[in-house]
Design an enzyme around this catalytic site. Structure first.
Site, PDB file in Angstrom:
ATOM      1  N   GLU A  60       0.888  -1.159  -0.040  1.00 32.60           N
ATOM      2  CA  GLU A  60       0.226  -0.088  -0.080  1.00 32.60           C
ATOM      3  C   GLU A  60       1.073   1.333   0.036  1.00 32.60           C
ATOM      4  OE1 GLU A  60      -1.540   3.023   1.119  1.00 32.60           O
ATOM      5  OE2 GLU A  60      -2.096   2.102   3.102  1.00 32.60           O
ATOM      6  N   CYS A  73      -2.192   8.628   2.557  1.00 35.13           N
ATOM      7  CA  CYS A  73      -1.849   8.177   1.468  1.00 35.13           C
ATOM      8  C   CYS A  73      -3.115   8.662   0.643  1.00 35.13           C
ATOM      9  CB  CYS A  73      -1.528   6.727   1.218  1.00 35.13           C
ATOM     10  SG  CYS A  73      -0.283   6.431   2.284  1.00 35.13           S
TER      11      CYS A  73
END
Ligand code: SIN
Length: 482
Positions: free
Chosen positions: A255, A289
């Protein structure tokens, strides 16, 4: 929150095979809001990482044989303890990470939600039967835990990023070793303390705290007994770790970085879109993110959108996350502050205009929430992941043009858009090259949904019914002679 409650959850060493480990050296964990020392933590070496993997390998023999119901029950106990201690865990998280305490408690509940989710999913790992190719053959598919899973997790979500990996791994029957970021090891260690109280057996969950990132990282990615490695962090570091996993052909899930476009079409509800930016851009001071990175606003609604956004941004209170009413805490450290400042300064030099905020407070880790207009596609604020509280606004005219610009990035984690035209909603959602799309919604993360990206934002999905798959191996049994 009782000081005593906090002290009982502050641990100072790695948690390996059910034991708290001291080390020859320690490192300091400092409060990013004040610079004050929060704790000194044992600085683990690669030998500690080796010991943790060996413990996890040993524990796998019995943990993988427990029933799903047994694992579910232990995970449920862990979840209950996280919720019971949410205030204390949140306070601790703010001390080491800086985010406002209400947001930190929100993260604890978010992390706990993954533990609860996977406690339930543990019981739903189904196999398959497939019609055989001939009358005397039967084809059956079973799913088994992959084995020892290792992980490296970031400082921006010190609890939730561990929870959603560890809970999935444990639910599947895998054992787990994680190196949390050295900025924020305390939340990880507190989770281990609660896991122990929940009765999760020694060796099943191991935490290796240390500053020797490269040495520990090599062990976690290259040890022959590691079946899978999972990472949340930057794309650059992710590539190095994937390369390290290649030799052992480990299963990986990543990720990585994002550069989320946020598109406001001319038919959007502008107030809702402004609220969406506040949620998706300024969460954790812009350090996620999935934070909005590039805000594309249709020319015809640009000025009213900017005005409304400035009104909302000007109401955000910056300060120590433990103080009442604070919405924006400090960035994690000076390096982060300087990184955001550089992107801002370079974009201003190329013609972007700061219309609100615009500066770090000298010497501190606080960065004023900022709004910048006149940003173009090639400017650093649009190309790079900002990871700070800066809204970068671009103008557009055509749907096809803005879709092309949104997709013009090596990243593909999250995207957002606001429109009330149902045809456009489908067209745009289908064409955006991102793993997650918020449509008239700025808060997309939740345990029931598959979190993850495409392109250089990574692979694999966390949370949701898909989140267990990465921790399971498919085995096909061909039964003949029937
Ligand atoms: C991240 O920033 O990597 C995670 C954000 C989230 O889970 O919402």
């Amino acid at each position: 929150m009782q000081p005593h409650a906090l002290q009982t959850l502050i641990k100072n060493g790695s948690y390996i095979n059910g034991q708290w480990q001291a080390s020859q050296h320690t490192f300091d964990v400092n409060n990013p809001a004040t610079g004050e020392l929060v704790a000194r933590v044992a600085d683990a070496t690669k030998d500690d990482a080796l010991a943790a993997i060996e413990a996890a390998d040993m524990a796998f023999k019995s943990w993988s044989k427990t029933t799903a119901a047994e694992r579910a029950s232990l995970l449920r106990k862990w979840f209950n303890l996280m919720i019971e201690h949410a205030d204390t865990l949140g306070h601790l998280l703010t001390l080491e990470q800086g985010k406002p305490v209400a947001e930190a408690i929100g993260e604890i509940k978010y992390g706990a939600a993954y533990v609860e989710w996977f406690a339930e999913e543990a019981k739903r790992v189904y196999g398959d039967t497939i019609p055989g190719p001939s009358p005397d053959k039967r084809v059956v598919v079973i799913k088994q835990p992959v084995g020892v899973v290792t992980a490296i997790t970031p400082w921006n979500f010190p609890n939730a990023m561990i929870a959603r990996k560890a809970a999935a791994a444990l639910a599947a029957g895998c054992t787990f070793v994680v190196r949390p970021a050295s900025e924020t090891p305390l939340s990880a260690l507190a989770m281990a303390e609660l896991a122990e109280q929940a009765g999760i057996p020694a060796g099943v969950l191991n935490i290796v705290t240390g500053t020797q990132a490269s040495d520990i990282g090599k062990v976690l990615t290259q040890h022959p007994r590691v079946a899978k490695f999972t990472f949340t962090g930057s794309t650059g570091v992710g590539k190095t770790l994937i390369a390290q996993c290649a030799d052992g052909v480990k299963k990986v899930s990543m990720e990585l970085g994002g550069n989320a476009p946020f598109i406001v079409f001319d038919d959007a509800d502008i107030d809702a879109a402004v609220d969406g930016v506040i949620v998706s851009k300024y969460r954790n001071a812009g350090q996620t993110c999935v934070c909005t990175n590039r805000i594309y606003v249709h020319d015809s609604v640009h000025d009213q959108f900017v005005e409304k956004l400035i009104t909302k941004v000007s109401a955000l209170k910056v300060g120590n996350g433990l103080d009442e009413g604070v919405n924006i805490g400090p960035l994690i450290h000076q390096k982060a502050v300087q990184g955001v400042k550089r992107l801002l300064d370079d974009s201003v030099e190329q013609g972007a205009k700061v219309v609100f905020g615009g500066a770090p407070q000298d010497g501190s880790n606080f960065f004023a929430p900022t709004v910048v207009t006149g940003v173009t596609q090639q400017m650093p604020l649009a190309v790079d992941e900002i990871f700070g509280p800066v809204s970068a606004i671009l103008r557009f005219n055509e749907e096809s043009e803005v879709i092309a610009q949104a997709n013009d990035s090596e990243y593909g984690l999250a995207a957002y858009f606001y429109s009330r035209d149902i045809g456009r909603v489908w067209r745009v959602a289908e064409q955006l090259e991102f793993g997650m799309v918020g449509i008239n919604e700025g808060a997309i993360s939740n345990a029931a949904a598959p979190f993850g990206g495409v392109k250089q934002s990574g692979n694999g999905r966390e949370g949701s019914k898909y989140g267990l798959e990465d921790y399971l191996e498919i085995k096909y049994l061909c039964m003949g002679g029937i």
